[in-house]
Design an enzyme around this catalytic site. Structure first.
Site, PDB file in Angstrom:
ATOM      1  N   SER A  25       0.352  -1.036  -0.063  1.00  0.00           N
ATOM      2  CA  SER A  25      -0.389  -0.104  -0.126  1.00  0.00           C
ATOM      3  C   SER A  25       0.842   1.082   0.301  1.00  0.00           C
ATOM      4  O   SER A  25       2.133   0.858   0.305  1.00  0.00           O
ATOM      5  CB  SER A  25      -1.032  -0.102   1.079  1.00  0.00           C
ATOM      6  OG  SER A  25      -0.340  -0.331   2.428  1.00  0.00           O
ATOM      7  N   THR A  26       0.346   1.907  -0.148  1.00  0.00           N
ATOM      8  CA  THR A  26       0.892   3.795  -0.456  1.00  0.00           C
ATOM      9  C   THR A  26       2.225   3.808   0.931  1.00  0.00           C
ATOM     10  O   THR A  26       3.475   4.135   0.204  1.00  0.00           O
ATOM     11  CB  THR A  26      -0.023   5.418  -1.238  1.00  0.00           C
ATOM     12  OG1 THR A  26      -0.812   4.909  -1.856  1.00  0.00           O
ATOM     13  CG2 THR A  26       0.517   5.891  -1.153  1.00  0.00           C
TER      14      THR A  26
END
Length: 515
Positions: A25-26
């Site tokens: 994820s980011t």
């Protein structure tokens, strides 16, 4: 090597195949969890275990708490087709961060005869009973870690609020932020106190207060600080709506509350100590006067305007409002909206009777005979549906090309550097098409919803057809709101140009006299 139509089924039956699943994820774009690092470790591990890698499924930028991930969806579909016997992940939380989701995914894999193994957690191996037991414990901790972080953040924000900290957002007029707390801004605080006094003691309306502030040259916060509203420039003047928001804001008597904008159904509200600018007695007196002003305004609203709230100016974008025998742009008529004459809009007035008569004629004709207008629009083939189909076929072709590239690389047909370069290009194109597919699907859904709404208009027609000529002005106004999507007025050559957009699929241009 003998090839088949299925690039992933062309392997020797004597070698067991595995799938690699990677995700970040980011906020997890760090070295140890990067996609490249995960894939490199899992590829080496697969070789040690004696597995042949059938495919790598990668979800960049997706949360482990959501199930709807493109690569995960493909992995589950390939598992049903028996393309591999086990899925390798770097950590369990790469697959899922929710306990229920983790178990659901593993059960779906097991029904396909596919196991799960974690590189960083050797005991997680669903092909053994002890591995299944450990899995439950690890899944609990993965979710616990995520929820604990969120809870710590929430508690920290609430603690800061109780200590009087201002946690962001637009600072109310009359205040500034000092040491992280709201503090009175003397020059603005005096203006706030005067506004309450004008309303409570003199009975002024919010419009009258705004006009006086503009006459005195007192800038609102946006103009004084050189800011805009949502990134757009403003005229930098006071308006009645802005004055009303100040007069209704209980922050000015020291009652600021944090937590009202949370998405939780029962938010935990925190009272934040704020220096008051107005005495409670003056505040309540202003509220009573505002209520009297509102009642007086309702009693004086004698005329019912058919197109109220539906007309916009094609020059400045502001609303047109009814005034005697005309509809007029507020940017031209309202000094509060444009206090400087040179800044006022020059859009023409529109004769009310002429415009309302033409639009009601269209509405009446539709209600008496809706079949032709509706059927022509409903039967019109939606371009969005064809667009979705074409994009889905393009996406499938790219996915097949990527599978063939992997097959070619594993067979030694291309060098590693060439493989990664071509794979990166394919992945970029796949992501682009996936975004286009989703956008086209949303447009298709919106189009379908609009057509469903058109069907409901047939029901409206059936209810009103027999008494269409006996409707009250209020009922006509309500019908116009249902059937008119919007009206745009622009100046033309010697006359006024009016474009009417109806919800039953028609756009009617009108011309008329203006002033």
């Amino acid at each position: 090597m003998t090839r088949t139509d299925d690039p992933l089924s062309a392997r020797s039956a004597s070698v067991q195949r595995c799938a690699l699943y990677t995700r970040v994820s980011t906020e997890e774009q760090v070295e140890r969890y990067s996609l490249e690092a995960q894939q490199e470790v899992l590829t080496r591990w697969a070789g040690v275990l004696g597995y042949e890698v059938a495919a790598t499924y990668t979800d960049p930028g997706y949360s482990g708490a959501q199930e709807d991930r493109p690569a995960l969806t493909r992995l589950l579909a390939d598992a049903q087709e028996g393309r591999f016997v086990v899925v390798l992940v770097y950590r369990l939380d790469r697959l899922a961060r929710k306990v229920r989701l983790a178990y659901d995914l593993i059960e779906r894999l097991e029904r396909c005869g596919v196991g799960l193994m974690s590189y960083s957690e050797p005991n997680i191996n669903t092909t053994t009973s002890i591995g299944k037991a450990v899995l439950g414990i690890m899944a609990v901790f993965a979710e616990w870690e995520r929820d604990t972080f969120a809870e710590r953040s929430r508690l920290g924000m609430h603690k800061a609020a109780r200590m009087g900290k201002y946690l962001g957002g637009i600072v109310p007029y009359g205040y500034t932020v000092e040491d992280g707390r709201l503090a009175p801004l003397p020059e603005e605080a005096a203006v706030v106190q005067q506004m309450f006094a004008w309303v409570a003691e003199r009975g002024w309306s919010t419009e009258r207060v705004a006009q006086e502030l503009n006459r005195l040259g007192i800038p609102p916060k946006y103009r004084r600080e050189g800011r805009g509203v949502r990134g757009k420039r403003t005229a930098g003047v006071w308006r009645g709506g802005g004055v009303l928001r100040i007069l209704k804001n209980r922050t000015y008597i020291g009652e600021y509350v944090y937590g009202k904008r949370t998405r939780k159904p029962q938010p935990e509200l925190v009272s934040v100590p704020v220096p008051p600018l107005v005495e409670p007695v003056l505040f309540e007196a202003a509220q009573e006067q505002l209520s009297r002003n509102a009642l007086f305004a309702l009693r004086n609203a004698r005329s019912v305007y058919l197109l109220k709230g539906l007309i916009r100016c094609g020059m400045c974008g502001r609303a047109y409002v009814g005034s005697a025998g005309y509809y007029a742009c507020v940017g031209r008529t309202n000094r509060q909206a444009s206090p400087i004459p040179e800044m006022r809009c020059t859009a023409p007035h529109v004769r009310r009777g002429e415009l309302e008569e033409r639009i009601w004629h269209d509405i009446r004709s539709f209600l008496l005979n809706p079949g032709e207008a509706l059927q022509a629009f409903i039967n019109e083939e939606s371009p969005e549906s064809n667009e979705v189909s074409l994009l889905e076929r393009r996406l499938q072709a790219l996915l097949e090309a990527r599978a063939r590239l992997l097959d070619l690389y594993l067979e030694g047909g291309v060098e590693k550097e060439t493989y990664y370069a071509r794979l990166e290009d394919l992945d970029t194109r796949v992501r682009e098409v996936q975004v286009s597919v989703e956008a086209a699907r949303q447009r298709s859904i919106a189009e379908r919803q609009r057509k469903e709404a058109l069907h409901s208009l047939e029901s409206l027609s059936a209810r009103l057809r027999d008494r269409i000529d006996r409707l009250t002005p209020e009922e006509k106004q309500a019908v116009a709101r249902e059937l008119v999507e919007g009206v745009t007025v622009r100046p033309g050559k010697g006359e006024v140009e009016v474009e009417v957009r109806y919800r039953f699929g028609q756009i009617a241009p009108h011309t008329g006299r203006g002033s």
